[in-house]
Each structure stands twice: as structure tokens, then as C-alpha cells.
Design a protein around this motif. Structure first.
Motif, PDB file in Angstrom:
ATOM      1  N   PRO A   6       0.835  -1.203   0.000  1.00  0.00           N
ATOM      2  CA  PRO A   6       0.000   0.000   0.000  1.00  0.00           C
ATOM      3  C   PRO A   6       0.872   1.256   0.000  1.00  0.00           C
ATOM      4  O   PRO A   6       1.959   1.268   0.585  1.00  0.00           O
ATOM      5  CB  PRO A   6      -0.801  -0.101   1.303  1.00  0.00           C
ATOM      6  CG  PRO A   6      -0.021  -1.006   2.169  1.00  0.00           C
ATOM      7  CD  PRO A   6       0.766  -1.921   1.274  1.00  0.00           C
ATOM      8  N   TYR A   7       0.395   2.302  -0.665  1.00  0.00           N
ATOM      9  CA  TYR A   7       1.099   3.581  -0.743  1.00  0.00           C
ATOM     10  C   TYR A   7       0.110   4.669  -0.355  1.00  0.00           C
ATOM     11  O   TYR A   7      -0.908   4.834  -1.013  1.00  0.00           O
ATOM     12  CB  TYR A   7       1.615   3.820  -2.162  1.00  0.00           C
ATOM     13  CG  TYR A   7       2.877   4.641  -2.225  1.00  0.00           C
ATOM     14  CD1 TYR A   7       2.949   5.918  -1.676  1.00  0.00           C
ATOM     15  CD2 TYR A   7       4.009   4.147  -2.852  1.00  0.00           C
ATOM     16  CE1 TYR A   7       4.098   6.665  -1.745  1.00  0.00           C
ATOM     17  CE2 TYR A   7       5.171   4.888  -2.930  1.00  0.00           C
ATOM     18  CZ  TYR A   7       5.208   6.146  -2.368  1.00  0.00           C
ATOM     19  OH  TYR A   7       6.356   6.886  -2.445  1.00  0.00           O
ATOM     20  N   LEU A   8       0.399   5.398   0.718  1.00  0.00           N
ATOM     21  CA  LEU A   8      -0.501   6.422   1.226  1.00  0.00           C
ATOM     22  C   LEU A   8       0.027   7.809   0.869  1.00  0.00           C
ATOM     23  O   LEU A   8       1.168   8.142   1.183  1.00  0.00           O
ATOM     24  CB  LEU A   8      -0.645   6.310   2.744  1.00  0.00           C
ATOM     25  CG  LEU A   8      -1.041   4.942   3.285  1.00  0.00           C
ATOM     26  CD1 LEU A   8      -1.139   4.984   4.805  1.00  0.00           C
ATOM     27  CD2 LEU A   8      -2.336   4.461   2.670  1.00  0.00           C
ATOM     28  N   ILE A  10      -0.597  11.620   1.713  1.00  0.00           N
ATOM     29  CA  ILE A  10      -1.274  12.273   2.823  1.00  0.00           C
ATOM     30  C   ILE A  10      -0.622  13.625   3.138  1.00  0.00           C
ATOM     31  O   ILE A  10       0.598  13.764   3.045  1.00  0.00           O
ATOM     32  CB  ILE A  10      -1.260  11.332   4.057  1.00  0.00           C
ATOM     33  CG1 ILE A  10      -2.145  11.816   5.155  1.00  0.00           C
ATOM     34  CG2 ILE A  10       0.136  11.047   4.533  1.00  0.00           C
ATOM     35  CD1 ILE A  10      -2.463  10.744   6.182  1.00  0.00           C
ATOM     36  N   CYS A  13       2.757  14.413   5.935  1.00  0.00           N
ATOM     37  CA  CYS A  13       3.207  13.025   5.889  1.00  0.00           C
ATOM     38  C   CYS A  13       4.047  12.645   7.108  1.00  0.00           C
ATOM     39  O   CYS A  13       3.838  11.590   7.698  1.00  0.00           O
ATOM     40  CB  CYS A  13       3.989  12.820   4.587  1.00  0.00           C
ATOM     41  SG  CYS A  13       4.637  11.180   4.369  1.00  0.00           S
ATOM     42  N   VAL A  59       4.533  -0.123   4.672  1.00  0.00           N
ATOM     43  CA  VAL A  59       3.563   0.814   4.123  1.00  0.00           C
ATOM     44  C   VAL A  59       4.364   2.011   3.616  1.00  0.00           C
ATOM     45  O   VAL A  59       5.167   2.579   4.368  1.00  0.00           O
ATOM     46  CB  VAL A  59       2.529   1.273   5.180  1.00  0.00           C
ATOM     47  CG1 VAL A  59       1.557   2.274   4.578  1.00  0.00           C
ATOM     48  CG2 VAL A  59       1.795   0.078   5.761  1.00  0.00           C
ATOM     49  N   PHE A  61       4.727   5.902   2.180  1.00  0.00           N
ATOM     50  CA  PHE A  61       4.091   7.191   2.425  1.00  0.00           C
ATOM     51  C   PHE A  61       4.697   8.261   1.519  1.00  0.00           C
ATOM     52  O   PHE A  61       5.870   8.185   1.160  1.00  0.00           O
ATOM     53  CB  PHE A  61       4.326   7.645   3.876  1.00  0.00           C
ATOM     54  CG  PHE A  61       3.498   6.938   4.899  1.00  0.00           C
ATOM     55  CD1 PHE A  61       2.343   7.520   5.390  1.00  0.00           C
ATOM     56  CD2 PHE A  61       3.883   5.704   5.391  1.00  0.00           C
ATOM     57  CE1 PHE A  61       1.581   6.873   6.348  1.00  0.00           C
ATOM     58  CE2 PHE A  61       3.136   5.055   6.358  1.00  0.00           C
ATOM     59  CZ  PHE A  61       1.971   5.648   6.845  1.00  0.00           C
ATOM     60  N   ASN A  73      -6.110   8.887  -2.335  1.00  0.00           N
ATOM     61  CA  ASN A  73      -4.877   9.019  -1.576  1.00  0.00           C
ATOM     62  C   ASN A  73      -4.287   7.682  -1.142  1.00  0.00           C
ATOM     63  O   ASN A  73      -3.273   7.648  -0.475  1.00  0.00           O
ATOM     64  CB  ASN A  73      -5.075   9.943  -0.369  1.00  0.00           C
ATOM     65  CG  ASN A  73      -6.160   9.461   0.561  1.00  0.00           C
ATOM     66  OD1 ASN A  73      -7.103   8.824   0.125  1.00  0.00           O
ATOM     67  ND2 ASN A  73      -6.029   9.770   1.825  1.00  0.00           N
ATOM     68  N   VAL A  74      -4.921   6.582  -1.531  1.00  0.00           N
ATOM     69  CA  VAL A  74      -4.358   5.253  -1.286  1.00  0.00           C
ATOM     70  C   VAL A  74      -4.205   4.554  -2.630  1.00  0.00           C
ATOM     71  O   VAL A  74      -5.152   4.480  -3.417  1.00  0.00           O
ATOM     72  CB  VAL A  74      -5.266   4.404  -0.363  1.00  0.00           C
ATOM     73  CG1 VAL A  74      -4.693   3.010  -0.194  1.00  0.00           C
ATOM     74  CG2 VAL A  74      -5.447   5.083   0.986  1.00  0.00           C
ATOM     75  N   LYS A  75      -3.007   4.087  -2.909  1.00  0.00           N
ATOM     76  CA  LYS A  75      -2.733   3.355  -4.142  1.00  0.00           C
ATOM     77  C   LYS A  75      -2.041   2.049  -3.773  1.00  0.00           C
ATOM     78  O   LYS A  75      -1.624   1.853  -2.640  1.00  0.00           O
ATOM     79  CB  LYS A  75      -1.843   4.180  -5.070  1.00  0.00           C
ATOM     80  CG  LYS A  75      -2.507   5.485  -5.504  1.00  0.00           C
ATOM     81  CD  LYS A  75      -1.719   6.175  -6.567  1.00  0.00           C
ATOM     82  CE  LYS A  75      -2.305   7.497  -6.947  1.00  0.00           C
ATOM     83  NZ  LYS A  75      -3.574   7.462  -7.601  1.00  0.00           N
ATOM     84  N   ILE A  76      -1.911   1.179  -4.742  1.00  0.00           N
ATOM     85  CA  ILE A  76      -1.231  -0.091  -4.521  1.00  0.00           C
ATOM     86  C   ILE A  76       0.007  -0.115  -5.398  1.00  0.00           C
ATOM     87  O   ILE A  76      -0.077   0.067  -6.619  1.00  0.00           O
ATOM     88  CB  ILE A  76      -2.153  -1.276  -4.850  1.00  0.00           C
ATOM     89  CG1 ILE A  76      -3.411  -1.215  -3.975  1.00  0.00           C
ATOM     90  CG2 ILE A  76      -1.403  -2.595  -4.654  1.00  0.00           C
ATOM     91  CD1 ILE A  76      -4.504  -2.157  -4.397  1.00  0.00           C
TER      92      ILE A  76
END
Length: 129
Positions: A6-8, A10, A13, A59, A61, A73-76
């Protein structure tokens, strides 16, 4: 395929990573700032990439650069083992989807693309050469 992560994306950060680190007792590693990278001029001090290691999981960021729509804002992240594998996946996901970053060589030495598929799922494709 090497890994799926997962890539957040935000705001604030650093603050968010420290928050999750405190909750999950993780370790922050590989922090890369946007400083000195021409394409990120004006975003000095923002985090381009960082990792929160939680046991054997990671994870990723990043601060937000530009505008991000709610839910985007969340990618894989998909890390590939070969150029053939990333190109095949890119062709499949781009069908009925769209690329915000076309498959291309990057300044960090990878073949990379950002795609939103036909279902609205965001994918970051990466093959580190």
C-alpha cells in the motif's frame, strides 16, 4: 511479481507516519525529501517517499504534491521482477483505464507508471533496473 504494497499520499506526511509508528510500533526508514529535485521545486521539505516497516510488512508514504481527489490518496504499488512483466501489466491495466504518469524511465533508475484502472483503483507500477 516481487511485492504488493500500500502507498498512502497524505498531507503532513511526517506527522502521519509518526502517528502510525506510535500506534503500531513500527520503524520509519528510507525517507527521501523532494529537496533538490527540479520537478518538485517549490515543495522543499515535503516527503517524496518514506517507509513504515511493520514486522515483515511495509507501508509507503508520501506528501501530497498538487491536488488529490477524495479516495485517491491510497494506491497499490506493484514491484516487478522484469521489464516484460511490467509492460504486460501496464498494457492490461491501461485498457479502459488511464495513466496519470505513462510508463517511463525515471530519475531513480526505474521503469514506472501511475494508472487508475477501469474500476477506479490506483496502481503504481515499478521495475527497478
Amino acid at each position: 511479481m516481487k511485492s504488493v504494497t500500500p502507498y498512502l499520499f497524505i498531507e503532513n506526511c511526517k506527522e502521519a507516519m509518526e502517528y502510525y509508528q506510535g500506534i503500531f510500533d513500527g520503524e520509519i526508514k528510507n525517507v527521501q525529501l523532494a529537496d533538490g529535485i527540479e520537478m518538485f521545486k517549490g515543495h522543499e521539505g515535503k516527503i517524496l517517499h518514506a517507509e513504515l516497516h511493520l514486522g515483515e510488512s511495509v507501508v509507503h508514504f508520501s506528501d501530497i504534491f498538487g491536488s488529490v481527489k477524495k479516495g485517491d490518496n491510497v494506491k497499490i504499488t506493484l514491484e516487478f521482477e522484469s521489464e516484460d512483466e511490467i509492460r504486460k501489466t501496464y498494457r492490461s491495466l491501461i485498457t479502459d483505464g488511464h495513466a496519470s504518469v505513462e510508463l517511463q524511465e525515471t530519475f531513480w533508475g526505474a521503469l514506472h507508471a501511475n494508472i487508475t484502472d477501469k474500476n477506479g483503483i490506483g496502481w503504481l507500477l515499478n521495475f527497478q533496473k
